[in-house]
Design an enzyme around this catalytic site. Structure first.
Site, PDB file in Angstrom:
ATOM      1  N   ASP A  11       0.829  -1.216   0.000  1.00  0.00           N
ATOM      2  CA  ASP A  11       0.000   0.000   0.000  1.00  0.00           C
ATOM      3  C   ASP A  11       0.862   1.264   0.000  1.00  0.00           C
ATOM      4  OD1 ASP A  11      -2.411   1.351  -0.016  1.00  0.00           O
ATOM      5  OD2 ASP A  11      -2.533   1.448   2.170  1.00  0.00           O
ATOM      6  N   ASN A  28     -10.957  -2.669  -5.252  1.00  0.00           N
ATOM      7  CA  ASN A  28     -10.204  -1.780  -6.144  1.00  0.00           C
ATOM      8  C   ASN A  28     -10.876  -1.601  -7.511  1.00  0.00           C
ATOM      9  OD1 ASN A  28      -6.943  -2.886  -4.911  1.00  0.00           O
ATOM     10  ND2 ASN A  28      -8.135  -1.127  -4.270  1.00  0.00           N
TER      11      ASN A  28
HETATM   12  C1  IPE Z   1      -5.407  -2.776  -0.183  1.00  0.00           C
HETATM   13  O1  IPE Z   1      -5.087  -1.433  -0.336  1.00  0.00           O
HETATM   14  C2  IPE Z   1      -5.417  -3.473  -1.515  1.00  0.00           C
HETATM   15  C3  IPE Z   1      -4.125  -3.681  -2.142  1.00  0.00           C
HETATM   16  C4  IPE Z   1      -2.965  -3.358  -1.653  1.00  0.00           C
HETATM   17  C5  IPE Z   1      -4.174  -4.345  -3.414  1.00  0.00           C
HETATM   18  P1  IPE Z   1      -6.198  -0.317  -0.492  1.00  0.00           P
HETATM   19  O2  IPE Z   1      -5.482   0.970  -0.634  1.00  0.00           O
HETATM   20  O3  IPE Z   1      -7.157  -0.669  -1.571  1.00  0.00           O
HETATM   21  O4  IPE Z   1      -6.946  -0.420   0.909  1.00  0.00           O
HETATM   22  P2  IPE Z   1      -7.823   0.683   1.665  1.00  0.00           P
HETATM   23  O5  IPE Z   1      -8.841   1.172   0.701  1.00  0.00           O
HETATM   24  O6  IPE Z   1      -6.901   1.780   2.075  1.00  0.00           O
HETATM   25  O7  IPE Z   1      -8.392  -0.032   2.842  1.00  0.00           O
HETATM   26  C1  IPE Z   2      -1.589   0.201  -3.384  1.00  0.00           C
HETATM   27  O1  IPE Z   2      -1.390   1.567  -3.370  1.00  0.00           O
HETATM   28  C2  IPE Z   2      -1.850  -0.361  -4.752  1.00  0.00           C
HETATM   29  C3  IPE Z   2      -3.199  -0.880  -4.924  1.00  0.00           C
HETATM   30  C4  IPE Z   2      -4.167  -0.798  -4.066  1.00  0.00           C
HETATM   31  C5  IPE Z   2      -3.473  -1.565  -6.165  1.00  0.00           C
HETATM   32  P1  IPE Z   2      -2.606   2.581  -3.366  1.00  0.00           P
HETATM   33  O2  IPE Z   2      -2.979   2.894  -4.768  1.00  0.00           O
HETATM   34  O3  IPE Z   2      -3.715   2.108  -2.507  1.00  0.00           O
HETATM   35  O4  IPE Z   2      -1.902   3.845  -2.711  1.00  0.00           O
HETATM   36  P2  IPE Z   2      -2.545   4.861  -1.662  1.00  0.00           P
HETATM   37  O5  IPE Z   2      -3.022   4.075  -0.493  1.00  0.00           O
HETATM   38  O6  IPE Z   2      -3.654   5.568  -2.365  1.00  0.00           O
HETATM   39  O7  IPE Z   2      -1.412   5.745  -1.312  1.00  0.00           O
HETATM   40 MG    MG Z   3      -4.114   2.362  -0.523  1.00  0.00          MG
END
Ligand code: IPE
Ligand code: IPE
Ligand code: MG
Length: 260
Positions: free
Chosen positions: A20, A68
């Site tokens: 993340d 997602n």
């Molecule tokens: C979790 O991260 C999913 C992945 C890393 C693929 P998200 O960024 O989607 O999670 P939330 O929305 O902050 O809980």
């Molecule tokens: C994780 O990074 C990747 C996926 C969830 C696919 P994020 O895209 O959630 O990054 P933040 O949390 O918005 O910084």
């Molecule tokens: Mg995230």
């Protein structure tokens, strides 16, 4: 050889990572979120190599959650494109290192081109013996549990399963990858402390490590620190500390006995 900070004796068999922080990494640099996803691919490559160098058996990476799909179309398409490119470019290295690429999730929802890249990578590496690299894709823990429940209900309906005999082992045998042991260590990067629907069943007794580092900055040394931290913990599985010590002494005595 593990680095000095890591003991070769208590390595986790299975590490699972919620990767993340890509979006925030990019935004902090005045870049588009997708640039963060692109930069995150380098972290994937480095962490995969580190896990293989340490000889860990299973690495599960949360690459795309069922939630997602609700992100903007352009971001979803870029994530799928990056995944396709990663798989295509890394089949050769996986073959060289003997690593098996696997996936878990509702794969039917993936675009056709992503689905075929996944199928090619999985087929090409199917018989590799040196550890599993698992991508959780279009994955949700609740969805996985519901899918398992559906299969169990169908088995009961067909007379192949007696509901009275349903136990945790039988339930777990209907999850997506029943042969994979539960994660020992769950890492979440990006300074958040939540599970976000990842491996809900399997993390019942995982040790959880959260890192403030955004995923595109996560490197070998961060993973080594996480594993070192894991090794400093006492996993009690509901027992008392004194019981755990007795059990581990008995196990090591038995080990000495069998070698004598
Ligand atoms: C979790 O991260 C999913 C992945 C890393 C693929 P998200 O960024 O989607 O999670 P939330 O929305 O902050 O809980
Ligand atoms: C994780 O990074 C990747 C996926 C969830 C696919 P994020 O895209 O959630 O990054 P933040 O949390 O918005 O910084
Ligand atoms: Mg995230």
């Amino acid at each position: 050889m593990p680095p000095a900070a890591i003991s070769p004796n208590r390595l986790p068999r299975h590490v699972a990572i919620i990767m993340d922080g890509n979006g925030r990494w990019a935004e902090a640099r005045g870049l588009e979120r997708n640039r963060g996803h692109l930069a995150g691919v380098d972290s994937v490559k480095e962490v995969v190599r580190c896990v293989q160098d340490l000889g860990l058996e299973y690495l599960t990476l949360y690459a795309f959650s069922s939630e997602n799909w609700n992100r903007p179309d352009a971001e979803v398409s870029e994530l799928m494109r990056l995944l396709e490119v990663y798989l295509e470019e890394n089949i050769a290295e996986a073959q060289e290192r003997g690593v098996r690429l696997r996936v878990m999730g509702r794969l039917d929802s993936l675009p056709a081109s992503t689905r075929s890249a996944v199928d090619r990578a999985v087929d090409a590496t199917r018989d590799n013996p040196n550890g599993d690299l698992i991508f959780a894709l279009s994955y949700g823990g609740r969805g996985e549990i519901v899918d398992a429940a559906r299969r169990l209900m169908l088995a009961a309906e067909a007379g192949r399963l007696d509901p009275e005999l349903l136990d945790e082992e039988t339930f777990a045998a209907h999850l997506y990858l029943p042969d994979v042991p539960d994660p020992d260590l769950l890492i979440r990067t990006g300074n958040e402390c939540r599970v976000s629907n990842f491996l809900l069943w399997q993390i019942a007794y995982a040790e959880i490590y959260t890192s403030p580092v955004m995923w595109p900055d996560f490197r070998r040394e961060h993973l080594e620190v996480a594993i070192g931290d894991y090794q400093s913990r006492e996993r009690r599985f509901g027992m008392t500390s004194a019981q755990v010590e007795t059990v581990s002494e008995t196990v090591s005595e038995a080990g000495r006995g069998s070698r004598a």
